[in-house]
Design a protein around this motif. Structure first.
Motif, PDB file in Angstrom:
ATOM      1  N   UNK A 137       4.040  10.166  -7.160  1.00 46.33           N
ATOM      2  CA  UNK A 137       5.197  10.483  -8.013  1.00 46.33           C
ATOM      3  C   UNK A 137       5.009   9.904  -9.418  1.00 46.33           C
ATOM      4  N   UNK A 138       3.820   9.994  -9.934  1.00 50.09           N
ATOM      5  CA  UNK A 138       3.498   9.367 -11.218  1.00 50.09           C
ATOM      6  C   UNK A 138       4.462   9.810 -12.318  1.00 50.09           C
ATOM      7  N   UNK A 145       0.820  -1.209   0.000  1.00 50.19           N
ATOM      8  CA  UNK A 145       0.000   0.000   0.000  1.00 50.19           C
ATOM      9  C   UNK A 145       0.859   1.266   0.000  1.00 50.19           C
ATOM     10  N   UNK A 146       1.844   1.417   0.900  1.00 51.57           N
ATOM     11  CA  UNK A 146       2.704   2.620   0.828  1.00 51.57           C
ATOM     12  C   UNK A 146       3.435   2.745  -0.507  1.00 51.57           C
ATOM     13  N   UNK A 147       3.888   1.607  -1.055  1.00 55.62           N
ATOM     14  CA  UNK A 147       4.585   1.661  -2.341  1.00 55.62           C
ATOM     15  C   UNK A 147       3.651   2.139  -3.444  1.00 55.62           C
ATOM     16  N   UNK A 148       2.395   1.653  -3.436  1.00 54.99           N
ATOM     17  CA  UNK A 148       1.428   2.092  -4.436  1.00 54.99           C
ATOM     18  C   UNK A 148       1.075   3.559  -4.302  1.00 54.99           C
ATOM     19  N   UNK A 149       0.934   4.027  -3.054  1.00 54.24           N
ATOM     20  CA  UNK A 149       0.635   5.444  -2.820  1.00 54.24           C
ATOM     21  C   UNK A 149       1.776   6.320  -3.323  1.00 54.24           C
ATOM     22  N   UNK A 150       2.999   5.945  -2.973  1.00 56.60           N
ATOM     23  CA  UNK A 150       4.170   6.722  -3.368  1.00 56.60           C
ATOM     24  C   UNK A 150       4.312   6.756  -4.893  1.00 56.60           C
ATOM     25  N   UNK A 151       4.056   5.619  -5.542  1.00 55.45           N
ATOM     26  CA  UNK A 151       4.147   5.566  -6.998  1.00 55.45           C
ATOM     27  C   UNK A 151       3.083   6.447  -7.647  1.00 55.45           C
ATOM     28  N   UNK A 152       1.886   6.496  -7.053  1.00 54.34           N
ATOM     29  CA  UNK A 152       0.820   7.331  -7.613  1.00 54.34           C
ATOM     30  C   UNK A 152       1.124   8.812  -7.445  1.00 54.34           C
ATOM     31  N   UNK A 209       8.376   4.298 -11.888  1.00 52.95           N
ATOM     32  CA  UNK A 209       8.760   3.260 -12.829  1.00 52.95           C
ATOM     33  C   UNK A 209       9.514   2.122 -12.142  1.00 52.95           C
ATOM     34  N   UNK A 210      10.347   2.476 -11.164  1.00 50.27           N
ATOM     35  CA  UNK A 210      11.102   1.445 -10.438  1.00 50.27           C
ATOM     36  C   UNK A 210      10.172   0.555  -9.617  1.00 50.27           C
ATOM     37  N   UNK A 211       9.230   1.183  -8.894  1.00 49.90           N
ATOM     38  CA  UNK A 211       8.305   0.425  -8.054  1.00 49.90           C
ATOM     39  C   UNK A 211       7.418  -0.476  -8.895  1.00 49.90           C
ATOM     40  N   UNK A 212       6.856   0.061  -9.971  1.00 49.53           N
ATOM     41  CA  UNK A 212       5.967  -0.735 -10.812  1.00 49.53           C
ATOM     42  C   UNK A 212       6.733  -1.818 -11.579  1.00 49.53           C
ATOM     43  N   UNK A 213       7.955  -1.522 -11.977  1.00 52.43           N
ATOM     44  CA  UNK A 213       8.772  -2.547 -12.642  1.00 52.43           C
ATOM     45  C   UNK A 213       9.109  -3.688 -11.700  1.00 52.43           C
ATOM     46  N   UNK A 214       9.460  -3.332 -10.467  1.00 51.07           N
ATOM     47  CA  UNK A 214       9.752  -4.358  -9.462  1.00 51.07           C
ATOM     48  C   UNK A 214       8.514  -5.186  -9.149  1.00 51.07           C
ATOM     49  N   UNK A 215       7.341  -4.514  -9.088  1.00 53.73           N
ATOM     50  CA  UNK A 215       6.089  -5.234  -8.828  1.00 53.73           C
ATOM     51  C   UNK A 215       5.780  -6.206  -9.958  1.00 53.73           C
ATOM     52  N   UNK A 216       6.037  -5.793 -11.180  1.00 51.90           N
ATOM     53  CA  UNK A 216       5.791  -6.675 -12.319  1.00 51.90           C
ATOM     54  C   UNK A 216       6.708  -7.895 -12.278  1.00 51.90           C
ATOM     55  N   UNK A 217       7.962  -7.680 -11.921  1.00 53.22           N
ATOM     56  CA  UNK A 217       8.899  -8.801 -11.798  1.00 53.22           C
ATOM     57  C   UNK A 217       8.448  -9.746 -10.692  1.00 53.22           C
ATOM     58  N   UNK A 218       8.039  -9.175  -9.552  1.00 52.82           N
ATOM     59  CA  UNK A 218       7.577 -10.001  -8.438  1.00 52.82           C
ATOM     60  C   UNK A 218       6.350 -10.806  -8.772  1.00 52.82           C
ATOM     61  N   UNK A 219       5.429 -10.209  -9.544  1.00 52.72           N
ATOM     62  CA  UNK A 219       4.212 -10.916  -9.926  1.00 52.72           C
ATOM     63  C   UNK A 219       4.506 -12.042 -10.913  1.00 52.72           C
ATOM     64  N   UNK A 269       0.307  -3.457  -4.587  1.00 49.78           N
ATOM     65  CA  UNK A 269       0.993  -2.213  -4.955  1.00 49.78           C
ATOM     66  C   UNK A 269       0.431  -1.647  -6.262  1.00 49.78           C
ATOM     67  N   UNK A 270       0.243  -2.490  -7.255  1.00 49.83           N
ATOM     68  CA  UNK A 270      -0.268  -2.027  -8.544  1.00 49.83           C
ATOM     69  C   UNK A 270      -1.726  -1.571  -8.436  1.00 49.83           C
ATOM     70  N   UNK A 271      -2.535  -2.288  -7.652  1.00 48.16           N
ATOM     71  CA  UNK A 271      -3.937  -1.898  -7.489  1.00 48.16           C
ATOM     72  C   UNK A 271      -4.049  -0.592  -6.717  1.00 48.16           C
ATOM     73  N   UNK A 272      -3.218  -0.426  -5.690  1.00 47.40           N
ATOM     74  CA  UNK A 272      -3.239   0.812  -4.906  1.00 47.40           C
ATOM     75  C   UNK A 272      -2.858   2.004  -5.777  1.00 47.40           C
ATOM     76  N   UNK A 273      -1.837   1.846  -6.594  1.00 43.06           N
ATOM     77  CA  UNK A 273      -1.430   2.937  -7.497  1.00 43.06           C
ATOM     78  C   UNK A 273      -2.561   3.283  -8.453  1.00 43.06           C
ATOM     79  N   UNK A 274      -3.191   2.281  -9.036  1.00 39.84           N
ATOM     80  CA  UNK A 274      -4.274   2.527  -9.982  1.00 39.84           C
ATOM     81  C   UNK A 274      -5.446   3.245  -9.318  1.00 39.84           C
TER      82      UNK A 274
END
Length: 335
Positions: free
Chosen positions: A124-125, A115-122, A131-141, A218-223
Motif C-alpha cells: 500500500x505504498x 514483517x506483516x506490517x512492512x509487507x502491508x506498507x510496501x 504513512x501510519x505504519x512507518x510513522x509509528x515505526x519511527x516513533x517506536x525506534x 518493519x522499516x527494513x521489510x518495507x524497503x
C-alpha cells in the motif's frame, strides 16, 4: 559451505580477542576501588586492604592481569565473582534463561508484527496505512526504553492494574525450575494460575524490549519489498494471473528476506543491550540486571565474563544468520 564456515570461524578469533581487551579494560576505566566498595561502610585497615589487593591480583601490573585473564579463558575459566565468591560461568547460566526467555518473546513479537506490517506498507505504498505504519515505526525506534517502560508501568500497572510491576511470577507460587524458562516451568508445575501469572509478568517487559527491533524490522521489510516488487519476475507473475497472495508471499517475500534476516540477526545484539535497561526497570532477574549490579559493585570478573559471553552469543547468532542465506535463497551459495 565448509570452506566458508572455516573462513568465518577464523575471522572470529581476532574479533574475540578484541572483545577480551574491551571487556578487560572497560570496568577498569570506571572510577572506584572494588576492594573499598566490598568493604562498604565498615571501612578497612591498610594491612587488610593490601592483603585483599594481593588476593584478587589487583596489585600486579595490568598486562600481567590481562595475561592471566587470557590463560584462564583458554582453560574455560571466566573467573570467580568478588562479591558472591561463585564462578562467573555458574552465575551466568543460572540467570541467562530469564534473559533468553524475555529476548525470545520480544523477537517473536517483533517478527510477528514487524514483517506483516512492512509487507502491508510496501503493498500500500504512499497510502494512509503506509504513512501510519512507518510513522509509528519511527516513533517506536526513537522512543527511549527507560521512558517507554516507565510509561507502560504507570498506565497498565498503576492506573489500569492489569499487569504486575516487576518480577517474573507472583510470590505466592513456588516450584522447581528445571529449565529456567518461567513459562515452561510454570506449565510443568501443574499449579493453577502459575502460567497465567508468569505470562502477565512477561507482557510489559517483552513489549518494551520488542519496540525498537519491531520498528527496525518493519522499516527494513518495507524497503526490501519495495525493491523486489519492481522486479521483472514479479510483474511476470502478476501477468500470469497469480493471486496477490502468491505474488507477494511466494515470489516477492522470499527474495526480500535476505536483508530482513540480516536485520533480525543484528537485533540480537540490540535485544541483549536493551535487556540491561528493561531488566533494571522491571526488576527482571536476568543477565542485564546482573551486569548493572556488578558494574556498580566493580565486580571485575563478572563484568568481564558477562560481556564476553554476550559477545560470543552475538557472534554465533550472526554466523548462523550467514549460513541461513543459502536456505532462504537457493541462488546464494557459500563458495
Amino acid at each position: 559451505m565448509f570452506r566458508f564456515l572455516i573462513g568465518r570461524l577464523a575471522l572470529l578469533v581476532p574479533t574475540f580477542l578484541g572483545v577480551t581487551i574491551v571487556a578487560f579494560g572497560f570496568i577498569r576505566l570506571l572510577p572506584g576501588d572494588p576492594v573499598l566498595l566490598l568493604a562498604g561502610e565498615r571501612g578497612i585497615t591498610e594491612e587488610r586492604y593490601n592483603q585483599l589487593m594481593e588476593q584478587f591480583g589487583f596489585s600486579r601490573p595490568i598486562w600481567e592481569q590481562y595475561f592471566d585473564y587470557l590463560v584462564g579463558l583458554l582453560q574455560g575459566d571466566l573467573g570467580t565473582s568478588i562479591v558472591t565468591k561463585k564462578p562467573v560461568v555458574t552465575e551466568f547460566f543460572t540467570l541467562f534463561p530469564a534473559t533468553a526467555e524475555l529476548a525470545l518473546c520480544a523477537i517473536i513479537l517483533a517478527v510477528a508484527i514487524g514483517i506483516p506490517a512492512g509487507i502491508f506498507a510496501a503493498v500500500k505504498r504512499g497510502s494512509f496505512f503506509d504513512q501510519t505504519i512507518m510513522g509509528t515505526a519511527l516513533i517506536g525506534y526513537s522512543m527511549p526504553i527507560f521512558w517507554w517502560g516507565l510509561l507502560l508501568i504507570i498506565l497498565f500497572s498503576g492506573i489500569l492494574q492489569w499487569t504486575p510491576v516487576s518480577g517474573r511470577i507472583s510470590l505466592m507460587f513456588f516450584f522447581p525450575q528445571p529449565t529456567g524458562f518461567m513459562l515452561i516451568d510454570s506449565l510443568l508445575s501443574g499449579q493453577k494460575g502459575a502460567f497465567a501469572s508468569a505470562a502477565r509478568h512477561l507482557i510489559l517487559p517483552a513489549i518494551v524490549l520488542a519496540t525498537i527491533p519491531l520498528a527496525v524490522i518493519a522499516r527494513q521489510t518495507r524497503s526490501a519489498m519495495l525493491e523486489v516488487l519492481g522486479e521483472d519476475y514479479v510483474r511476470t507473475a502478476r501477468a500470469k494471473g497469480l493471486t496477490p497472495f502468491r505474488v507477494v508471499g511466494m515470489h516477492a517475500l522470499r527474495n526480500a528476506l535476505i536483508p530482513v534476516i540480516t536485520t533480525i540477526g543484528l537485533q540480537v545484539g540490540v535485544l541483549l543491550a536493551g535487556a540491561i535497561l528493561t531488566e533494571t526497570i522491571f526488576s527482571w532477574p536476568g543477565i542485564g540486571k546482573w551486569m548493572v549490579d556488578s558494574i556498580a559493585r566493580r565486580d571485575y570478573p563478572v563484568v568481564q565474563g558477562g560481556l564476553l559471553m554476550i559477545a560470543a552469543i552475538v557472534m554465533v547468532v550472526n554466523l548462523t544468520v550467514d549460513l541461513l542465506y543459502g536456505l532462504v535463497n537457493p541462488r546464494i551459495r557459500h563458495n
